[in-house]
Write a protein that holds these residues in place. Structure first.
Motif, PDB file in Angstrom:
ATOM      1  N   VAL A 131      17.659  -3.472   0.904  1.00  0.00           N
ATOM      2  CA  VAL A 131      16.974  -3.002  -0.299  1.00  0.00           C
ATOM      3  C   VAL A 131      15.510  -2.756   0.036  1.00  0.00           C
ATOM      4  N   TYR A 132      15.037  -1.572  -0.304  1.00  0.00           N
ATOM      5  CA  TYR A 132      13.627  -1.202  -0.133  1.00  0.00           C
ATOM      6  C   TYR A 132      12.991  -1.044  -1.512  1.00  0.00           C
ATOM      7  N   TRP A 133      11.728  -1.425  -1.596  1.00  0.00           N
ATOM      8  CA  TRP A 133      10.964  -1.178  -2.824  1.00  0.00           C
ATOM      9  C   TRP A 133       9.563  -0.772  -2.403  1.00  0.00           C
ATOM     10  N   TRP A 134       9.131   0.388  -2.846  1.00  0.00           N
ATOM     11  CA  TRP A 134       7.820   0.871  -2.422  1.00  0.00           C
ATOM     12  C   TRP A 134       7.153   1.701  -3.502  1.00  0.00           C
ATOM     13  N   VAL A 135       5.868   1.933  -3.307  1.00  0.00           N
ATOM     14  CA  VAL A 135       5.092   2.841  -4.144  1.00  0.00           C
ATOM     15  C   VAL A 135       5.033   4.176  -3.412  1.00  0.00           C
ATOM     16  N   GLU A 136       5.631   5.210  -3.999  1.00  0.00           N
ATOM     17  CA  GLU A 136       5.715   6.520  -3.352  1.00  0.00           C
ATOM     18  C   GLU A 136       4.401   7.282  -3.514  1.00  0.00           C
ATOM     19  N   GLY A 137       3.740   7.525  -2.384  1.00  0.00           N
ATOM     20  CA  GLY A 137       2.440   8.191  -2.409  1.00  0.00           C
ATOM     21  C   GLY A 137       2.483   9.623  -2.880  1.00  0.00           C
ATOM     22  N   GLN A 138       3.683  10.242  -2.875  1.00  0.00           N
ATOM     23  CA  GLN A 138       3.808  11.633  -3.277  1.00  0.00           C
ATOM     24  C   GLN A 138       4.088  11.812  -4.767  1.00  0.00           C
ATOM     25  N   ASP A 139       4.183  10.739  -5.501  1.00  0.00           N
ATOM     26  CA  ASP A 139       4.437  10.827  -6.934  1.00  0.00           C
ATOM     27  C   ASP A 139       3.164  11.230  -7.668  1.00  0.00           C
ATOM     28  N   VAL A 140       3.289  12.093  -8.666  1.00  0.00           N
ATOM     29  CA  VAL A 140       2.100  12.549  -9.396  1.00  0.00           C
ATOM     30  C   VAL A 140       1.378  11.400 -10.094  1.00  0.00           C
ATOM     31  N   LYS A 146      12.820   5.742   7.488  1.00  0.00           N
ATOM     32  CA  LYS A 146      11.514   6.274   7.856  1.00  0.00           C
ATOM     33  C   LYS A 146      10.522   6.079   6.714  1.00  0.00           C
ATOM     34  N   MET A 147       9.421   5.439   7.033  1.00  0.00           N
ATOM     35  CA  MET A 147       8.359   5.182   6.072  1.00  0.00           C
ATOM     36  C   MET A 147       7.026   5.525   6.723  1.00  0.00           C
ATOM     37  N   TYR A 148       6.177   6.224   6.001  1.00  0.00           N
ATOM     38  CA  TYR A 148       4.866   6.600   6.521  1.00  0.00           C
ATOM     39  C   TYR A 148       3.777   6.042   5.610  1.00  0.00           C
ATOM     40  N   TYR A 149       2.947   5.201   6.193  1.00  0.00           N
ATOM     41  CA  TYR A 149       1.822   4.624   5.473  1.00  0.00           C
ATOM     42  C   TYR A 149       0.646   5.595   5.498  1.00  0.00           C
ATOM     43  N   GLY A 150       0.030   5.813   4.346  1.00  0.00           N
ATOM     44  CA  GLY A 150      -1.079   6.758   4.284  1.00  0.00           C
ATOM     45  C   GLY A 150      -2.331   6.156   3.696  1.00  0.00           C
ATOM     46  N   ARG A 151      -3.456   6.589   4.214  1.00  0.00           N
ATOM     47  CA  ARG A 151      -4.742   6.200   3.646  1.00  0.00           C
ATOM     48  C   ARG A 151      -5.579   7.455   3.473  1.00  0.00           C
ATOM     49  N   VAL A 152      -6.318   7.494   2.389  1.00  0.00           N
ATOM     50  CA  VAL A 152      -7.103   8.673   2.032  1.00  0.00           C
ATOM     51  C   VAL A 152      -8.575   8.300   2.008  1.00  0.00           C
ATOM     52  N   ASP A 153      -9.404   9.115   2.658  1.00  0.00           N
ATOM     53  CA  ASP A 153     -10.851   8.916   2.652  1.00  0.00           C
ATOM     54  C   ASP A 153     -11.536  10.117   2.002  1.00  0.00           C
ATOM     55  N   PRO A 154     -12.397   9.885   1.033  1.00  0.00           N
ATOM     56  CA  PRO A 154     -13.176  10.990   0.474  1.00  0.00           C
ATOM     57  C   PRO A 154     -14.315  11.371   1.413  1.00  0.00           C
ATOM     58  N   VAL A 155     -14.451  12.645   1.698  1.00  0.00           N
ATOM     59  CA  VAL A 155     -15.517  13.146   2.569  1.00  0.00           C
ATOM     60  C   VAL A 155     -16.350  14.147   1.772  1.00  0.00           C
ATOM     61  N   GLU A 214       0.848  -1.181   0.000  1.00  0.00           N
ATOM     62  CA  GLU A 214       0.000   0.000   0.000  1.00  0.00           C
ATOM     63  C   GLU A 214       0.890   1.240   0.000  1.00  0.00           C
ATOM     64  N   ASN A 215       0.309   2.373  -0.353  1.00  0.00           N
ATOM     65  CA  ASN A 215       1.088   3.592  -0.524  1.00  0.00           C
ATOM     66  C   ASN A 215       1.805   4.013   0.745  1.00  0.00           C
ATOM     67  N   VAL A 216       3.086   4.292   0.607  1.00  0.00           N
ATOM     68  CA  VAL A 216       3.864   4.862   1.697  1.00  0.00           C
ATOM     69  C   VAL A 216       4.660   6.034   1.135  1.00  0.00           C
ATOM     70  N   SER A 217       5.249   6.828   2.030  1.00  0.00           N
ATOM     71  CA  SER A 217       6.106   7.930   1.610  1.00  0.00           C
ATOM     72  C   SER A 217       7.314   7.968   2.521  1.00  0.00           C
ATOM     73  N   SER A 218       8.479   8.194   1.932  1.00  0.00           N
ATOM     74  CA  SER A 218       9.713   8.239   2.711  1.00  0.00           C
ATOM     75  C   SER A 218      10.440   9.550   2.481  1.00  0.00           C
ATOM     76  N   PRO A 219      10.847  10.237   3.572  1.00  0.00           N
ATOM     77  CA  PRO A 219      11.635  11.455   3.422  1.00  0.00           C
ATOM     78  C   PRO A 219      13.105  11.175   3.141  1.00  0.00           C
ATOM     79  N   GLU A 224      -4.727  10.338   6.462  1.00  0.00           N
ATOM     80  CA  GLU A 224      -4.146  10.027   7.762  1.00  0.00           C
ATOM     81  C   GLU A 224      -2.951   9.115   7.518  1.00  0.00           C
ATOM     82  N   THR A 225      -1.886   9.320   8.296  1.00  0.00           N
ATOM     83  CA  THR A 225      -0.701   8.499   8.130  1.00  0.00           C
ATOM     84  C   THR A 225      -0.251   7.915   9.465  1.00  0.00           C
ATOM     85  N   THR A 226       0.479   6.815   9.375  1.00  0.00           N
ATOM     86  CA  THR A 226       1.085   6.188  10.548  1.00  0.00           C
ATOM     87  C   THR A 226       2.521   5.814  10.208  1.00  0.00           C
TER      88      THR A 226
END
Length: 370
Positions: free
Chosen positions: A341-350, A109-118, A94-99, A135-137
Protein backbone atom coordinates in the motif's frame (compact mmCIF):
# COMPACT_ATOMS: atom_id res chain seq x y z
CA UNK A 1 14.37 -11.27 16.84
CA UNK A 2 12.68 -13.61 19.30
CA UNK A 3 9.40 -12.56 20.77
CA UNK A 4 9.14 -12.01 24.50
CA UNK A 5 6.27 -13.48 26.50
CA UNK A 6 4.89 -10.02 26.90
CA UNK A 7 4.92 -9.54 23.15
CA UNK A 8 3.21 -12.91 22.60
CA UNK A 9 0.48 -12.07 25.05
CA UNK A 10 -0.12 -8.71 23.45
CA UNK A 11 -0.33 -10.15 19.95
CA UNK A 12 -2.79 -12.82 21.10
CA UNK A 13 -4.97 -10.07 22.49
CA UNK A 14 -4.66 -8.13 19.26
CA UNK A 15 -5.91 -11.13 17.30
CA UNK A 16 -9.19 -10.99 19.22
CA UNK A 17 -9.93 -7.38 18.36
CA UNK A 18 -10.86 -5.34 15.33
CA UNK A 19 -7.99 -2.90 15.43
CA UNK A 20 -7.36 0.42 13.82
CA UNK A 21 -4.22 1.33 11.98
CA UNK A 22 -3.56 4.76 13.40
CA UNK A 23 -0.51 6.46 11.97
CA UNK A 24 0.51 9.78 13.43
CA UNK A 25 2.83 11.77 11.23
CA UNK A 26 3.59 15.16 9.84
CA UNK A 27 2.63 15.18 6.16
CA UNK A 28 2.86 17.15 4.18
CA UNK A 29 -5.40 16.06 -14.30
CA UNK A 30 -3.29 18.38 -15.02
CA UNK A 31 -1.18 18.81 -18.08
CA UNK A 32 1.72 20.64 -16.50
CA UNK A 33 3.27 20.89 -13.05
CA UNK A 34 1.44 21.89 -9.92
CA UNK A 35 3.68 21.35 -6.84
CA UNK A 36 3.78 23.45 -3.70
CA UNK A 37 6.06 26.31 -4.63
CA UNK A 38 6.75 28.05 -1.34
CA UNK A 39 6.57 25.05 0.99
CA UNK A 40 8.76 22.14 -0.02
CA UNK A 41 7.36 20.19 2.89
CA UNK A 42 3.66 20.28 3.65
CA UNK A 43 3.12 19.79 7.35
CA UNK A 44 0.04 18.00 8.56
CA UNK A 45 -0.13 17.61 12.30
CA UNK A 46 -1.99 14.31 12.42
CA UNK A 47 -2.54 11.60 9.87
CA UNK A 48 -4.99 8.90 10.89
CA UNK A 49 -5.32 5.63 9.00
CA UNK A 50 -7.75 2.77 9.45
CA UNK A 51 -7.19 -0.45 7.47
CA UNK A 52 -9.77 -3.22 7.74
CA UNK A 53 -11.13 -6.13 5.72
CA UNK A 54 -14.67 -7.43 5.25
CA UNK A 55 -16.67 -10.37 3.84
CA UNK A 56 -14.31 -13.06 5.07
CA UNK A 57 -11.10 -11.56 3.72
CA UNK A 58 -8.26 -11.89 6.24
CA UNK A 59 -5.27 -9.57 6.35
CA UNK A 60 -1.88 -9.70 8.01
CA UNK A 61 1.22 -7.55 8.49
CA UNK A 62 3.63 -10.50 8.25
CA UNK A 63 1.84 -13.32 6.42
CA UNK A 64 1.63 -15.40 9.61
CA UNK A 65 -0.70 -13.69 12.09
CA UNK A 66 -4.17 -13.16 10.61
CA UNK A 67 -7.08 -10.91 11.56
CA UNK A 68 -9.54 -8.53 9.90
CA UNK A 69 -7.47 -5.44 10.70
CA UNK A 70 -3.87 -4.27 11.04
CA UNK A 71 -2.57 -1.48 13.24
CA UNK A 72 0.62 0.56 13.43
CA UNK A 73 2.14 -1.60 16.15
CA UNK A 74 1.68 -4.72 14.02
CA UNK A 75 3.38 -3.04 11.08
CA UNK A 76 6.26 -1.94 13.26
CA UNK A 77 6.76 -5.34 14.90
CA UNK A 78 6.55 -7.11 11.53
CA UNK A 79 9.28 -4.85 10.18
CA UNK A 80 11.39 -5.23 13.31
CA UNK A 81 11.23 -9.02 13.40
CA UNK A 82 11.51 -9.80 9.68
CA UNK A 83 14.43 -8.66 7.56
CA UNK A 84 12.38 -9.28 4.42
CA UNK A 85 9.84 -6.59 5.33
CA UNK A 86 10.44 -2.90 4.63
CA UNK A 87 7.70 -0.60 5.89
CA UNK A 88 8.33 3.09 5.25
CA UNK A 89 6.53 5.11 7.92
CA UNK A 90 7.88 8.67 7.84
CA UNK A 91 6.75 11.49 10.08
CA UNK A 92 7.09 14.02 7.26
CA UNK A 93 6.04 13.57 3.67
CA UNK A 94 7.05 15.72 0.74
CA UNK A 95 5.62 16.02 -2.76
CA UNK A 96 6.26 13.13 -5.10
CA UNK A 97 4.81 12.10 -8.46
CA UNK A 98 4.23 8.61 -9.80
CA UNK A 99 3.61 7.62 -13.43
CA UNK A 100 1.98 4.42 -12.15
CA UNK A 101 4.75 2.09 -13.35
CA UNK A 102 7.01 -0.25 -11.39
CA UNK A 103 10.47 -1.79 -11.72
CA UNK A 104 11.79 -5.37 -11.65
CA UNK A 105 12.46 -5.12 -7.90
CA UNK A 106 8.77 -4.63 -7.17
CA UNK A 107 8.99 -0.92 -6.41
CA UNK A 108 6.61 1.65 -7.85
CA UNK A 109 8.34 4.54 -9.60
CA UNK A 110 8.23 7.65 -7.45
CA UNK A 111 9.92 10.98 -8.15
CA UNK A 112 10.54 13.46 -5.37
CA UNK A 113 10.41 17.09 -6.47
CA UNK A 114 11.47 20.38 -4.99
CA UNK A 115 10.68 23.79 -6.42
CA UNK A 116 12.79 26.93 -6.00
CA UNK A 117 11.54 30.40 -6.92
CA UNK A 118 14.11 32.33 -8.97
CA UNK A 119 13.53 36.08 -9.34
CA UNK A 120 15.38 38.08 -11.99
CA UNK A 121 15.04 41.56 -13.47
CA UNK A 122 14.06 41.81 -17.11
CA UNK A 123 16.88 43.62 -18.95
CA UNK A 124 14.45 45.41 -21.26
CA UNK A 125 11.49 46.34 -19.07
CA UNK A 126 13.23 46.37 -15.72
CA UNK A 127 10.35 44.35 -14.25
CA UNK A 128 11.02 41.55 -11.79
CA UNK A 129 10.16 38.11 -13.14
CA UNK A 130 9.81 35.06 -10.88
CA UNK A 131 10.17 31.57 -12.28
CA UNK A 132 9.47 28.38 -10.34
CA UNK A 133 12.23 25.92 -11.13
CA UNK A 134 11.84 22.22 -10.35
CA UNK A 135 14.37 19.47 -9.75
CA UNK A 136 13.45 15.85 -9.14
CA UNK A 137 15.18 12.69 -7.94
CA UNK A 138 14.19 9.03 -8.13
CA UNK A 139 12.73 8.04 -4.75
CA UNK A 140 11.38 4.63 -5.77
CA UNK A 141 13.41 2.50 -3.35
CA UNK A 142 11.63 1.92 -0.07
CA UNK A 143 13.65 2.06 3.13
CA UNK A 144 12.83 0.27 6.35
CA UNK A 145 12.20 3.23 8.61
CA UNK A 146 9.90 4.46 11.32
CA UNK A 147 9.23 7.94 12.66
CA UNK A 148 5.66 7.19 13.72
CA UNK A 149 5.41 4.39 16.21
CA UNK A 150 6.27 5.47 19.74
CA UNK A 151 4.56 2.71 21.72
CA UNK A 152 5.93 1.34 24.96
CA UNK A 153 6.23 -2.27 23.79
CA UNK A 154 9.10 -1.64 21.41
CA UNK A 155 11.93 0.84 21.01
CA UNK A 156 11.23 2.94 17.89
CA UNK A 157 14.97 3.63 17.61
CA UNK A 158 15.59 -0.01 16.59
CA UNK A 159 14.44 0.88 13.07
CA UNK A 160 16.27 3.81 11.40
CA UNK A 161 14.60 7.17 11.11
CA UNK A 162 12.96 8.03 7.79
CA UNK A 163 14.78 11.36 7.83
CA UNK A 164 18.25 9.92 8.37
CA UNK A 165 21.17 10.94 6.21
CA UNK A 166 21.39 7.44 4.69
CA UNK A 167 17.99 7.82 3.07
CA UNK A 168 14.68 9.61 3.30
CA UNK A 169 11.14 8.38 3.08
CA UNK A 170 8.95 10.90 1.28
CA UNK A 171 5.75 8.82 1.28
CA UNK A 172 4.03 6.03 3.20
CA UNK A 173 4.54 2.44 1.99
CA UNK A 174 3.79 -0.78 3.85
CA UNK A 175 3.18 -4.44 3.05
CA UNK A 176 -0.10 -6.27 3.63
CA UNK A 177 -1.07 -9.89 3.05
CA UNK A 178 -4.52 -11.14 2.00
CA UNK A 179 -5.66 -14.72 2.65
CA UNK A 180 -8.68 -16.30 0.97
CA UNK A 181 -9.85 -19.86 0.28
CA UNK A 182 -11.15 -19.32 -3.28
CA UNK A 183 -10.30 -16.98 -6.16
CA UNK A 184 -12.08 -13.68 -5.66
CA UNK A 185 -12.35 -10.14 -6.91
CA UNK A 186 -11.00 -7.62 -4.39
CA UNK A 187 -12.39 -4.09 -4.20
CA UNK A 188 -11.87 -1.03 -2.06
CA UNK A 189 -15.07 -0.89 -0.06
CA UNK A 190 -17.21 2.22 -0.40
CA UNK A 191 -16.69 2.93 3.29
CA UNK A 192 -13.14 3.93 2.38
CA UNK A 193 -12.31 7.61 2.24
CA UNK A 194 -9.75 10.35 2.73
CA UNK A 195 -11.26 13.14 4.78
CA UNK A 196 -10.02 16.29 6.43
CA UNK A 197 -9.59 16.38 10.19
CA UNK A 198 -10.18 19.84 11.58
CA UNK A 199 -9.88 22.74 9.15
CA UNK A 200 -10.13 21.53 5.56
CA UNK A 201 -7.58 23.41 3.46
CA UNK A 202 -7.69 20.98 0.54
CA UNK A 203 -4.76 18.71 1.36
CA UNK A 204 -7.07 15.69 1.14
CA UNK A 205 -7.65 16.52 -2.53
CA UNK A 206 -3.97 15.89 -3.27
CA UNK A 207 -3.94 12.38 -1.82
CA UNK A 208 -3.28 9.22 -3.83
CA UNK A 209 -3.48 5.65 -2.56
CA UNK A 210 -1.76 2.92 -4.55
CA UNK A 211 -2.24 -0.85 -4.35
CA UNK A 212 0.62 -2.94 -5.78
CA UNK A 213 -0.02 -6.66 -6.36
CA UNK A 214 3.24 -8.51 -5.65
CA UNK A 215 2.10 -12.08 -6.28
CA UNK A 216 0.45 -15.11 -4.72
CA UNK A 217 1.52 -18.31 -2.96
CA UNK A 218 -0.26 -21.29 -1.44
CA UNK A 219 -1.20 -21.43 2.22
CA UNK A 220 -0.33 -24.52 4.25
CA UNK A 221 -2.29 -24.56 7.50
CA UNK A 222 0.09 -27.24 8.84
CA UNK A 223 3.07 -24.92 8.42
CA UNK A 224 1.85 -21.31 8.59
CA UNK A 225 5.34 -19.99 9.36
CA UNK A 226 6.77 -21.38 6.12
CA UNK A 227 3.74 -20.10 4.22
CA UNK A 228 4.35 -16.65 5.66
CA UNK A 229 8.01 -16.70 4.68
CA UNK A 230 7.08 -17.67 1.12
CA UNK A 231 4.55 -14.84 1.00
CA UNK A 232 7.06 -12.26 2.25
CA UNK A 233 9.50 -13.32 -0.48
CA UNK A 234 7.03 -12.37 -3.23
CA UNK A 235 8.20 -9.34 -5.21
CA UNK A 236 7.04 -9.80 -8.81
CA UNK A 237 4.67 -6.91 -9.43
CA UNK A 238 1.76 -7.66 -11.74
CA UNK A 239 -0.64 -4.77 -11.19
CA UNK A 240 -0.57 -1.30 -9.70
CA UNK A 241 -3.83 0.52 -9.10
CA UNK A 242 -4.07 4.18 -8.12
CA UNK A 243 -7.12 5.30 -6.17
CA UNK A 244 -7.85 9.02 -6.24
CA UNK A 245 -10.35 9.36 -3.39
CA UNK A 246 -11.28 13.01 -3.95
CA UNK A 247 -11.03 13.24 -7.73
CA UNK A 248 -14.21 15.32 -7.98
CA UNK A 249 -13.25 17.84 -5.30
CA UNK A 250 -11.12 20.94 -5.72
CA UNK A 251 -10.71 24.01 -3.58
CA UNK A 252 -11.29 27.41 -5.13
CA UNK A 253 -7.53 27.96 -4.85
CA UNK A 254 -6.94 24.68 -6.68
CA UNK A 255 -9.28 25.69 -9.48
CA UNK A 256 -7.58 29.05 -9.74
CA UNK A 257 -4.21 27.33 -9.74
CA UNK A 258 -5.30 25.19 -12.69
CA UNK A 259 -5.92 28.29 -14.79
CA UNK A 260 -2.20 29.10 -14.58
CA UNK A 261 -1.66 26.05 -16.76
CA UNK A 262 -4.44 26.90 -19.19
CA UNK A 263 -6.76 24.30 -17.65
CA UNK A 264 -10.38 24.91 -16.78
CA UNK A 265 -11.23 23.18 -13.51
CA UNK A 266 -14.40 23.70 -11.53
CA UNK A 267 -14.60 22.76 -7.87
CA UNK A 268 -16.56 19.58 -8.68
CA UNK A 269 -15.11 18.20 -11.92
CA UNK A 270 -12.41 15.55 -12.09
CA UNK A 271 -9.16 16.80 -13.62
CA UNK A 272 -6.70 14.60 -15.49
CA UNK A 273 -3.00 14.93 -14.79
CA UNK A 274 0.27 13.74 -16.28
CA UNK A 275 3.13 12.60 -14.05
CA UNK A 276 6.90 12.66 -13.93
CA UNK A 277 8.55 9.70 -15.61
CA UNK A 278 12.22 10.81 -15.59
CA UNK A 279 14.52 12.85 -13.39
CA UNK A 280 14.69 16.58 -14.00
CA UNK A 281 17.85 18.38 -12.95
CA UNK A 282 20.20 21.12 -14.09
CA UNK A 283 22.55 18.61 -15.73
CA UNK A 284 19.88 16.96 -17.87
CA UNK A 285 17.84 20.13 -18.49
CA UNK A 286 20.17 23.11 -18.04
CA UNK A 287 17.70 25.79 -19.16
CA UNK A 288 15.63 27.39 -16.40
CA UNK A 289 12.81 27.90 -18.88
CA UNK A 290 12.76 24.15 -19.56
CA UNK A 291 12.57 23.46 -15.83
CA UNK A 292 9.91 26.10 -15.17
CA UNK A 293 6.89 24.31 -13.70
CA UNK A 294 4.56 26.27 -15.98
CA UNK A 295 6.38 25.28 -19.18
CA UNK A 296 6.52 21.51 -18.81
CA UNK A 297 3.77 19.86 -20.87
CA UNK A 298 2.28 16.39 -21.19
CA UNK A 299 4.39 14.26 -23.49
CA UNK A 300 7.60 16.19 -22.92
CA UNK A 301 10.80 14.29 -22.22
CA UNK A 302 10.22 14.08 -18.48
CA UNK A 303 6.42 13.83 -18.29
CA UNK A 304 4.04 11.03 -19.25
CA UNK A 305 2.55 11.24 -22.72
CA UNK A 306 -1.00 10.94 -21.46
CA UNK A 307 -2.96 11.17 -18.21
CA UNK A 308 -2.30 8.76 -15.36
CA UNK A 309 -5.07 6.20 -14.96
CA UNK A 310 -6.76 6.43 -11.58
CA UNK A 311 -9.87 4.95 -10.03
CA UNK A 312 -12.36 6.87 -7.94
CA UNK A 313 -15.67 6.26 -6.26
CA UNK A 314 -18.41 6.41 -8.89
CA UNK A 315 -20.87 9.13 -7.89
CA UNK A 316 -23.72 6.80 -8.88
CA UNK A 317 -22.38 3.73 -7.08
CA UNK A 318 -20.52 4.29 -3.84
CA UNK A 319 -20.60 0.68 -2.70
CA UNK A 320 -17.09 -0.07 -3.94
CA UNK A 321 -14.17 1.12 -6.01
CA UNK A 322 -13.46 -1.49 -8.69
CA UNK A 323 -9.71 -1.51 -9.21
CA UNK A 324 -8.94 -2.32 -12.82
CA UNK A 325 -12.38 -1.18 -13.96
CA UNK A 326 -15.50 -3.25 -14.59
CA UNK A 327 -13.95 -4.82 -17.69
CA UNK A 328 -10.79 -6.06 -15.96
CA UNK A 329 -11.48 -6.16 -12.21
CA UNK A 330 -8.66 -7.04 -9.84
CA UNK A 331 -8.92 -10.74 -8.93
CA UNK A 332 -6.55 -12.66 -6.67
CA UNK A 333 -6.10 -16.41 -6.30
CA UNK A 334 -6.73 -18.56 -3.24
CA UNK A 335 -3.89 -18.69 -0.75
CA UNK A 336 -1.82 -15.67 0.30
CA UNK A 337 -1.43 -12.57 -1.86
CA UNK A 338 1.14 -9.93 -1.01
CA UNK A 339 0.28 -6.30 -1.69
CA UNK A 340 2.05 -3.05 -0.95
CA UNK A 341 0.00 0.00 0.00
CA UNK A 342 1.32 3.42 -1.02
CA UNK A 343 0.04 6.77 0.19
CA UNK A 344 1.45 9.99 -1.16
CA UNK A 345 0.79 13.62 -2.01
CA UNK A 346 0.73 13.87 -5.82
CA UNK A 347 2.73 16.90 -6.93
CA UNK A 348 0.90 17.04 -10.26
CA UNK A 349 -2.53 17.60 -8.73
CA UNK A 350 -3.98 21.08 -9.25
CA UNK A 351 -4.75 21.24 -5.52
CA UNK A 352 -1.08 20.83 -4.62
CA UNK A 353 -0.63 24.52 -4.03
CA UNK A 354 0.37 26.67 -1.09
CA UNK A 355 -3.11 27.23 0.34
CA UNK A 356 -3.45 23.47 0.99
CA UNK A 357 -0.58 23.40 3.46
CA UNK A 358 -1.25 22.59 7.09
CA UNK A 359 -4.47 20.59 7.26
CA UNK A 360 -4.92 17.10 8.69
CA UNK A 361 -6.26 14.00 6.93
CA UNK A 362 -7.82 10.70 7.84
CA UNK A 363 -7.59 7.68 5.54
CA UNK A 364 -10.11 4.89 6.00
CA UNK A 365 -9.14 1.95 3.82
CA UNK A 366 -11.43 -1.10 3.79
CA UNK A 367 -10.82 -4.06 1.48
CA UNK A 368 -13.57 -6.48 0.59
CA UNK A 369 -14.31 -9.48 -1.62
CA UNK A 370 -16.86 -8.53 -4.27
Amino acid sequence: MAKTSKKNNKQRRLLLLILLLVLTLGLVGLQTWSWFTSNRTVSVDTLQVEVRSANGLQISADGVNWDNSVNLEKLYIADLQNTDIKNQLPATLENVSSPGTYDSKGYVKMYYGRVDPVTKQDEVTGNLDTKYIIETTDASNIISCNDMYTGEQESPSEIPSCSSESGKGYYVAFDLYFKITANSQIVIDGKSSVKAVGTDKGTKNTARVGILDLGNTTYNSLDPVASGAAARALNKATNFFIWEPNANAHTSSGSSNASKYGISASTTDATEYCAINKNINSSAVPSEDERNIYNLKCGSEHVTEGPVLTYATDSDNKDSIVLGGSGHPWTINSGITKVRVYWWVEGQDVDTENEASGSDMKLTLVFSMA
